[in-house]
Scaffold this motif. Structure first.
Motif, PDB file in Angstrom:
ATOM      1  N   MET A   1       7.776  52.468  54.422  1.00 17.84           N
ATOM      2  CA  MET A   1       8.596  52.892  53.279  1.00 17.84           C
ATOM      3  C   MET A   1       7.759  52.881  52.003  1.00 17.84           C
ATOM      4  N   THR A   2       7.918  53.927  51.184  1.00 22.71           N
ATOM      5  CA  THR A   2       7.168  54.033  49.930  1.00 22.71           C
ATOM      6  C   THR A   2       7.706  53.042  48.897  1.00 22.71           C
ATOM      7  N   LEU A   3       6.780  52.383  48.197  1.00 20.24           N
ATOM      8  CA  LEU A   3       7.150  51.440  47.135  1.00 20.24           C
ATOM      9  C   LEU A   3       6.706  52.018  45.791  1.00 20.24           C
ATOM     10  N   ILE A   4       7.675  52.261  44.900  1.00 20.43           N
ATOM     11  CA  ILE A   4       7.382  52.814  43.572  1.00 20.43           C
ATOM     12  C   ILE A   4       7.654  51.758  42.507  1.00 20.43           C
ATOM     13  N   GLY A   5       6.698  51.555  41.623  1.00 21.36           N
ATOM     14  CA  GLY A   5       6.891  50.651  40.496  1.00 21.36           C
ATOM     15  C   GLY A   5       7.013  51.446  39.207  1.00 21.36           C
ATOM     16  N   MET A   6       8.041  51.145  38.427  1.00 23.26           N
ATOM     17  CA  MET A   6       8.215  51.806  37.119  1.00 23.26           C
ATOM     18  C   MET A   6       7.661  50.874  36.041  1.00 23.26           C
ATOM     19  N   LEU A   7       6.592  51.290  35.405  1.00 19.27           N
ATOM     20  CA  LEU A   7       5.933  50.473  34.382  1.00 19.27           C
ATOM     21  C   LEU A   7       6.470  50.829  33.002  1.00 19.27           C
ATOM     22  N   HIS A   8       6.924  49.804  32.281  1.00 14.86           N
ATOM     23  CA  HIS A   8       7.467  50.014  30.939  1.00 14.86           C
ATOM     24  C   HIS A   8       7.047  48.863  30.034  1.00 14.86           C
ATOM     25  N   HIS A   9       7.105  49.072  28.710  1.00 14.43           N
ATOM     26  CA  HIS A   9       6.712  48.002  27.779  1.00 14.43           C
ATOM     27  C   HIS A   9       7.862  47.040  27.477  1.00 14.43           C
ATOM     28  N   ARG A  10       9.108  47.447  27.745  1.00 11.10           N
ATOM     29  CA  ARG A  10      10.255  46.568  27.485  1.00 11.10           C
ATOM     30  C   ARG A  10      10.496  45.646  28.666  1.00 11.10           C
ATOM     31  N   ALA A  28      18.830  56.855  46.659  1.00 11.31           N
ATOM     32  CA  ALA A  28      19.333  58.057  47.337  1.00 11.31           C
ATOM     33  C   ALA A  28      18.248  58.730  48.193  1.00 11.31           C
ATOM     34  N   GLU A  29      16.998  58.574  47.781  1.00 13.80           N
ATOM     35  CA  GLU A  29      15.896  59.208  48.510  1.00 13.80           C
ATOM     36  C   GLU A  29      15.230  58.264  49.516  1.00 13.80           C
ATOM     37  N   GLY A  30      15.797  57.059  49.694  1.00  8.45           N
ATOM     38  CA  GLY A  30      15.263  56.119  50.672  1.00  8.45           C
ATOM     39  C   GLY A  30      13.920  55.520  50.292  1.00  8.45           C
ATOM     40  N   VAL A  31      13.742  55.307  48.987  1.00  4.91           N
ATOM     41  CA  VAL A  31      12.484  54.760  48.461  1.00  4.91           C
ATOM     42  C   VAL A  31      12.752  53.403  47.818  1.00  4.91           C
ATOM     43  N   THR A  32      11.870  52.439  48.034  1.00  7.61           N
ATOM     44  CA  THR A  32      12.009  51.132  47.375  1.00  7.61           C
ATOM     45  C   THR A  32      11.441  51.233  45.967  1.00  7.61           C
ATOM     46  N   PHE A  33      12.231  50.748  45.001  1.00 10.08           N
ATOM     47  CA  PHE A  33      11.897  50.946  43.591  1.00 10.08           C
ATOM     48  C   PHE A  33      12.068  49.634  42.843  1.00 10.08           C
ATOM     49  N   PHE A  34      11.096  49.337  41.968  1.00  7.55           N
ATOM     50  CA  PHE A  34      11.265  48.185  41.073  1.00  7.55           C
ATOM     51  C   PHE A  34      10.694  48.500  39.701  1.00  7.55           C
ATOM     52  N   TYR A  35      11.124  47.708  38.729  1.00 10.32           N
ATOM     53  CA  TYR A  35      10.760  47.879  37.316  1.00 10.32           C
ATOM     54  C   TYR A  35       9.868  46.706  36.935  1.00 10.32           C
ATOM     55  N   PHE A  36       8.808  46.959  36.150  1.00  9.33           N
ATOM     56  CA  PHE A  36       7.949  45.827  35.766  1.00  9.33           C
ATOM     57  C   PHE A  36       7.229  46.093  34.451  1.00  9.33           C
ATOM     58  N   THR A  37       6.712  45.015  33.869  1.00 10.06           N
ATOM     59  CA  THR A  37       5.855  45.092  32.690  1.00 10.06           C
ATOM     60  C   THR A  37       4.485  44.529  33.058  1.00 10.06           C
ATOM     61  N   GLY A  50       8.697  41.745  39.480  1.00 10.46           N
ATOM     62  CA  GLY A  50       9.431  42.885  38.958  1.00 10.46           C
ATOM     63  C   GLY A  50      10.931  42.696  39.082  1.00 10.46           C
ATOM     64  N   LYS A  51      11.686  43.736  38.773  1.00 13.55           N
ATOM     65  CA  LYS A  51      13.147  43.670  38.857  1.00 13.55           C
ATOM     66  C   LYS A  51      13.672  44.859  39.658  1.00 13.55           C
ATOM     67  N   ILE A  59      17.758  42.255  39.494  1.00  9.21           N
ATOM     68  CA  ILE A  59      17.377  40.967  40.081  1.00  9.21           C
ATOM     69  C   ILE A  59      15.850  40.843  40.066  1.00  9.21           C
ATOM     70  N   GLU A  60      15.363  39.694  39.578  1.00  7.56           N
ATOM     71  CA  GLU A  60      13.908  39.467  39.548  1.00  7.56           C
ATOM     72  C   GLU A  60      13.413  39.094  40.942  1.00  7.56           C
ATOM     73  N   LYS A  61      12.345  39.766  41.366  1.00  2.76           N
ATOM     74  CA  LYS A  61      11.767  39.534  42.695  1.00  2.76           C
ATOM     75  C   LYS A  61      10.260  39.704  42.640  1.00  2.76           C
ATOM     76  N   GLU A  62       9.583  39.160  43.638  1.00  2.00           N
ATOM     77  CA  GLU A  62       8.135  39.351  43.730  1.00  2.00           C
ATOM     78  C   GLU A  62       7.847  40.538  44.652  1.00  2.00           C
ATOM     79  N   PHE A  63       6.939  41.410  44.199  1.00  4.46           N
ATOM     80  CA  PHE A  63       6.588  42.593  44.978  1.00  4.46           C
ATOM     81  C   PHE A  63       5.078  42.671  45.167  1.00  4.46           C
TER      82      PHE A  63
END
Length: 342
Positions: A1-10, A28-37, A50-51, A59-63
């Motif tokens: 499964m593809t893992l995508i990280g969204m990088l943001h400054h906030r 919806a596209e069957g992709v694992t996604f998390f948000y991080f700084t 990340g979250k 939810i905060e989790k380690e990726f």
């Protein structure tokens, strides 16, 4: 499964409106996604705190390091630049800067293929360049080199031998040559400007307008049109910017009103230009581009002019297309990850 990280400054994705749209599109596209700084990246352990969006909350989790990074904002500080560079050297990023207005203009001009769509345009390094332009074209605009959303754009028109009419964000004044010279000298000292011939793109009722061509790469790495919509300025303004009272409407309604029986031909013209220009413009850069906001105008002779090319354009402000934008980004990120694995 593809893992995508969204990088943001906030630090909190709840304060980033589009983060939810991307999380929903990924699910919806069957992709694992998390948000991080960048502050949450552990280079030694190759882990990121990340979250992920689960059951209505972040939810905060380690990726592990993701397969691809959607870099959704500017670099927050010099402190984190080293981490940014470390990730950039090892993981595909979706988004790459196109440079400022002058860089964009120069690249297009040098490549030659689309030069007939370019409006004469010079860096305003001294006032003589301005006076050469105004004597030649009678109407010009000056705008900040790195400005956005129509901020700081000034319209200047020459009339008579020594008088000029200036429209500075709706404030209209008349100046003589000495007054204008003093004003421009001050502006040039404050920040970098460009001067450009003023091209009139006006509705029948006298409102300025342009078209935003919002294009993105899809899941096959090909350019697709997310939306095309007109932006109409309020009467008396020189830009069609939404922030200064501009508005939008549906493309077909606008075209039928303004162009009558030619409306469908104009629509096809815009669509074909959006894709052909994007393919060409993409080829001018070493790093592949993912998304562009191309602003064009059409003059009284139905000639198309390229006003500006924007990197990281905001979501279309009508039609609720945020999810379409998010879906294309997620599918393109997945394509990048798959391509990189091969």
């Amino acid at each position: 499964m593809t893992l995508i990280g969204m990088l943001h400054h906030r630090s909190d994705p709840s304060n980033v409106k589009k983060a939810y749209a991307y999380a929903a599109a990924a699910k919806a596209e069957g992709v694992t996604f998390f948000y991080f700084t960048l502050g949450k990246v552990n280079i030694k352990q190759q882990k990121i705190l990340g979250k992920a969006y689960e059951n209505g909350q972040w939810i905060e989790k380690e990726f592990p390091f993701p397969d691809v990074i959607y870099n959704a904002s500017y670099l927050a500080s010099e402190k984190t630049k080293q981490i940014f560079d470390y990730l950039f050297d090892r993981i595909p990023f979706t988004s790459h800067s196109i440079g400022d207005k002058l860089t964009v203009y120069t690249r297009i001009k040098k490549a030659n293929k689309f030069t007939h769509y370019l409006i004469p345009f010079y860096e305003l390094t001294d006032v003589q360049i301005f006076f050469d332009m105004i004597h030649r074209y009678k109407k010009v605009i000056i705008k900040p080199l790195t400005g956005h959303q129509g901020g700081g754009v000034v319209f200047i028109e020459k009339y008579g031998s020594n008088h000029y009419k200036m429209n500075d964000t709706g404030l209209v004044s008349t100046l003589n040559e000495k007054q204008l010279l003093d004003l421009l000298s001050l502006k040039i000292q404050e920040q970098d400007y460009v001067v450009q011939q003023f091209i009139t793109s006006q509705t029948k009722s006298g409102h300025v307008f342009d078209f935003r061509l919002h294009v993105q790469k899809n899941g096959e790495g090909k350019w697709v049109i997310t939306s095309i919509y007109p932006r109409i300025g309020r009467l008396g303004t020189i830009t069609s910017n939404m922030k200064s009272g501009g508005y939008s409407t549906y493309l077909d309604i606008f075209l039928k009103t303004e162009f009558g029986n030619s409306w469908y031909d104009i629509q096809r013209y815009l669509e074909q230009f959006a894709i052909s220009f994007s393919n060409h413009f993409d080829s001018l850069y070493d790093n592949e581009l993912d998304e562009l906001g191309i602003d064009v105008g059409i003059d009284a002779n139905q000639k198309l002019w390229l006003f500006e090319v924007n990197w990281r354009p905001g979501p279309p402000n009508i039609f609720n297309l945020e999810l379409d934008v998010a879906k294309n980004t997620i599918l393109y990120a997945k394509y990048l990850a798959d391509t990189n694995r091969k």
